[in-house]
Scaffold this active site. Sequence first.
Site, PDB file in Angstrom:
ATOM      1  N   HIS A 307      39.524  39.217  38.601  1.00 54.65           N
ATOM      2  CA  HIS A 307      39.681  40.317  39.207  1.00 54.65           C
ATOM      3  C   HIS A 307      39.697  41.577  38.018  1.00 54.65           C
ATOM      4  O   HIS A 307      40.216  41.184  37.028  1.00 54.65           O
ATOM      5  CB  HIS A 307      41.084  40.359  39.888  1.00 54.65           C
ATOM      6  CG  HIS A 307      41.343  41.407  40.775  1.00 54.65           C
ATOM      7  ND1 HIS A 307      41.660  42.896  40.375  1.00 54.65           N
ATOM      8  CD2 HIS A 307      41.280  41.636  42.033  1.00 54.65           C
ATOM      9  CE1 HIS A 307      41.746  43.630  41.521  1.00 54.65           C
ATOM     10  NE2 HIS A 307      41.366  42.863  42.499  1.00 54.65           N
ATOM     11  N   ASP A 364      40.883  36.973  48.048  1.00 51.54           N
ATOM     12  CA  ASP A 364      39.859  36.439  48.854  1.00 51.54           C
ATOM     13  C   ASP A 364      39.482  35.032  48.671  1.00 51.54           C
ATOM     14  O   ASP A 364      38.927  34.252  49.455  1.00 51.54           O
ATOM     15  CB  ASP A 364      38.270  36.658  48.478  1.00 51.54           C
ATOM     16  CG  ASP A 364      38.290  38.242  48.828  1.00 51.54           C
ATOM     17  OD1 ASP A 364      37.715  39.044  47.775  1.00 51.54           O
ATOM     18  OD2 ASP A 364      38.458  38.745  49.714  1.00 51.54           O
TER      19      ASP A 364
HETATM   20  C1  SDX Z   1      38.077  42.035  45.539  1.00 51.27           C
HETATM   21  O1  SDX Z   1      39.003  45.903  42.537  1.00 51.27           O
HETATM   22  C2  SDX Z   1      39.630  45.501  43.512  1.00 51.27           C
HETATM   23  O2  SDX Z   1      40.770  45.781  43.630  1.00 51.27           O
HETATM   24  C3  SDX Z   1      38.982  44.605  44.423  1.00 51.27           C
HETATM   25  C4  SDX Z   1      39.918  43.740  45.635  1.00 51.27           C
HETATM   26  C5  SDX Z   1      40.387  44.931  46.525  1.00 51.27           C
HETATM   27  O3  SDX Z   1      41.354  44.449  47.299  1.00 51.27           O
HETATM   28  O4  SDX Z   1      39.687  45.785  46.926  1.00 51.27           O
HETATM   29  O5  SDX Z   1      40.960  42.983  45.254  1.00 51.27           O
HETATM   30  C6  SDX Z   1      38.738  42.817  46.412  1.00 51.27           C
HETATM   31  O6  SDX Z   1      36.706  42.429  45.489  1.00 51.27           O
HETATM   32  C7  SDX Z   1      38.440  40.792  44.807  1.00 51.27           C
HETATM   33  C8  SDX Z   1      37.374  40.126  43.871  1.00 51.27           C
HETATM   34  C9  SDX Z   1      36.548  39.188  44.646  1.00 51.27           C
HETATM   35  N1  SDX Z   1      35.264  38.848  44.016  1.00 51.27           N
HETATM   36  C10 SDX Z   1      35.170  37.617  43.714  1.00 51.27           C
HETATM   37  O7  SDX Z   1      35.985  36.678  43.909  1.00 51.27           O
HETATM   38  C11 SDX Z   1      33.956  37.314  42.982  1.00 51.27           C
HETATM   39  C12 SDX Z   1      33.974  36.441  41.880  1.00 51.27           C
HETATM   40  N2  SDX Z   1      34.847  37.136  40.720  1.00 51.27           N
HETATM   41  C13 SDX Z   1      33.866  37.990  39.725  1.00 51.27           C
HETATM   42  O8  SDX Z   1      32.862  38.238  39.950  1.00 51.27           O
HETATM   43  C14 SDX Z   1      34.728  38.844  39.010  1.00 51.27           C
HETATM   44  O9  SDX Z   1      35.859  38.227  38.433  1.00 51.27           O
HETATM   45  C15 SDX Z   1      35.043  40.273  39.424  1.00 51.27           C
HETATM   46  C16 SDX Z   1      33.845  41.141  39.855  1.00 51.27           C
HETATM   47  C17 SDX Z   1      36.145  40.200  40.656  1.00 51.27           C
HETATM   48  C18 SDX Z   1      35.588  41.047  38.289  1.00 51.27           C
HETATM   49  O10 SDX Z   1      34.452  41.156  37.480  1.00 51.27           O
HETATM   50  P1  SDX Z   1      34.689  41.888  35.972  1.00 51.27           P
HETATM   51  O11 SDX Z   1      36.028  42.914  35.778  1.00 51.27           O
HETATM   52  O12 SDX Z   1      33.741  43.051  35.869  1.00 51.27           O
HETATM   53  O13 SDX Z   1      35.016  41.086  34.715  1.00 51.27           O
HETATM   54  P2  SDX Z   1      33.473  40.560  34.218  1.00 51.27           P
HETATM   55  O14 SDX Z   1      32.413  40.348  35.298  1.00 51.27           O
HETATM   56  O15 SDX Z   1      33.183  41.279  33.094  1.00 51.27           O
HETATM   57  O16 SDX Z   1      34.068  38.989  33.720  1.00 51.27           O
HETATM   58  C19 SDX Z   1      34.934  38.938  32.401  1.00 51.27           C
HETATM   59  C20 SDX Z   1      34.388  37.442  31.879  1.00 51.27           C
HETATM   60  C21 SDX Z   1      32.788  37.100  31.934  1.00 51.27           C
HETATM   61  O17 SDX Z   1      32.656  36.218  30.733  1.00 51.27           O
HETATM   62  P3  SDX Z   1      32.308  36.687  29.238  1.00 51.27           P
HETATM   63  O18 SDX Z   1      31.033  37.370  29.488  1.00 51.27           O
HETATM   64  O19 SDX Z   1      33.554  37.352  28.861  1.00 51.27           O
HETATM   65  O20 SDX Z   1      32.430  35.103  28.584  1.00 51.27           O
HETATM   66  O21 SDX Z   1      35.107  36.244  32.986  1.00 51.27           O
HETATM   67  C22 SDX Z   1      33.998  35.947  33.532  1.00 51.27           C
HETATM   68  C23 SDX Z   1      32.722  36.649  33.247  1.00 51.27           C
HETATM   69  O22 SDX Z   1      31.523  35.677  33.093  1.00 51.27           O
HETATM   70  N3  SDX Z   1      34.054  35.814  35.028  1.00 51.27           N
HETATM   71  C24 SDX Z   1      34.124  34.524  35.618  1.00 51.27           C
HETATM   72  C25 SDX Z   1      34.317  34.995  37.118  1.00 51.27           C
HETATM   73  N4  SDX Z   1      34.933  36.315  36.693  1.00 51.27           N
HETATM   74  C26 SDX Z   1      34.932  36.597  35.508  1.00 51.27           C
HETATM   75  N5  SDX Z   1      33.589  33.370  35.249  1.00 51.27           N
HETATM   76  C27 SDX Z   1      33.370  32.600  36.318  1.00 51.27           C
HETATM   77  N6  SDX Z   1      33.855  32.788  37.623  1.00 51.27           N
HETATM   78  C28 SDX Z   1      34.275  33.943  38.016  1.00 51.27           C
HETATM   79  N7  SDX Z   1      34.722  34.242  39.097  1.00 51.27           N
END
Ligand code: SDX
Length: 428
Positions: A307, A364
């Site tokens: 998140h 989710d």
């Molecule tokens: C919602 O913003 C809100 O409030 C949203 C929400 C709401 O109520 O409106 O809470 C609802 O959208 C919840 C999130 C639902 N999405 C998912 O579950 C999709 C999977 N999660 C991700 O794609 C990710 O965690 C996000 C999109 C939720 C957040 O992404 P960020 O903050 O841009 O973080 P990032 O992509 O820069 O990740 C940071 C690191 C990276 O690794 P490094 O480059 O540092 O090595 O964490 C890793 C990412 O690769 N990472 C994951 C991951 N999420 C982040 N690796 C594997 N699986 C994941 N799910």
Amino acid sequence: MSENAKVNVKGNDYDFPLLEGTEQEVAIAIKKLRGSTSGVITLDPGFKNTGSCKSEITFLNGEEGVLRYRGYDIEELANKANFLEVAYLVIFGELPTKAELVKFEKEVNDKSFVNEEMKKIVDGFPRSAHPMGILSSMTSALTAFYPTPLDISSDEAIYKAVVRSLGKFPVLGAWAMRKRNGWPLGYTDSKMNYIENLLKLLFERPSETFEPNQKVVRALNKLLILHIDHEQNCSTSTVRLIGSSHAGLHASISGGVSALWGPLHGGANQAVLEMLEAIQKDGGDVEKYIAKAKDKNDPFRLMGFGHRVYKNFDPRARIIKSSADEVLAELGVDDPLLDIAMKLEKAALNDEYFKARKLYPNVDFYSGIIYRAMGIPVEMFTVMFAIGRLPGWIAQWVEMRKNNEPIGRPRQLYVGKTQRDFVSIEKR
Ligand code: SDX
């Protein structure tokens, strides 16, 4: 807050005011940055460090896993209030009195009737159309039937727009599902409450009298309260940005539906279920999928994990997880996907990659397990998220307009070609 933030740009010192919110958060007010530095801007892809507005609606503390609507903890609201009661709180700022709530519930249901002409638009979609695409289109189409721009200075006009939106949106969402099923498009019943009517709209069959299962009503009420608002997330920021041009409320909400559809945002609840089904089909080997999620060469992500704000447990995920057990037991559903989800969570929370990045289950991760137990098809999961999020979108849109926020128009850092002369086609 008295002191300023000091910034030095190319040898010149600049002071910018520090603002402090009611929860002791601090912001650097950079309104005068570009003007006082002859054009210097900040650059922050994804706005990870950038606030877009001041707001009184929702407070999140991502480090401590705190979520409050208008100062009330989400745990209290989810366990003690009903959906329209919390919608009223989030939109108007205070919990309603009994009389206000009774009036609000009646007027929302009175406005749930959707013009029969709108059924012709639903008819135009193929049955294969994703319900989120139908919902976004139908929400925008409401502008055709209610073209008068909302007078933001009139509390009465705002109230009317609020009850109309809350009344019609779930009908449009349910019609999207009924279209896929080839079922007739239904209406609400004034003898039922908001959640009972939502279930009626979704599941009523022409040949039967619909009786809502009160266990499902209670679970869905709690689930949708947890989705009502979440400060400046992607879809809410979209609603605010569209509304900042003074586009109408329905047009703004339609844009929010489209933003929520993405699998990185609200679409994740559908993606989680599809992921769990893929893991089940693949023999339930959660370690294999944990490894895939960690592999930078593999586009696979653990959907429902991570998140932007929560670097601790999402408080909503905690509540949903505990009610998932309860709902499945109450409904007598034994879903192997729940076991896979819990194994996946346990493996991830003990894995250094996830711990180092503070990746926890988000809202989710478990919600789809409950929707599935209720008989809601996976393509409708994000529509359910949208129905829950609607009061938050409305509240944020009204706050933005009442605060007379300027039109949203970010700057950029240009890294393209510098000036060059045109080359005639003969010479290319
Ligand atoms: C919602 O913003 C809100 O409030 C949203 C929400 C709401 O109520 O409106 O809470 C609802 O959208 C919840 C999130 C639902 N999405 C998912 O579950 C999709 C999977 N999660 C991700 O794609 C990710 O965690 C996000 C999109 C939720 C957040 O992404 P960020 O903050 O841009 O973080 P990032 O992509 O820069 O990740 C940071 C690191 C990276 O690794 P490094 O480059 O540092 O090595 O964490 C890793 C990412 O690769 N990472 C994951 C991951 N999420 C982040 N690796 C594997 N699986 C994941 N799910």
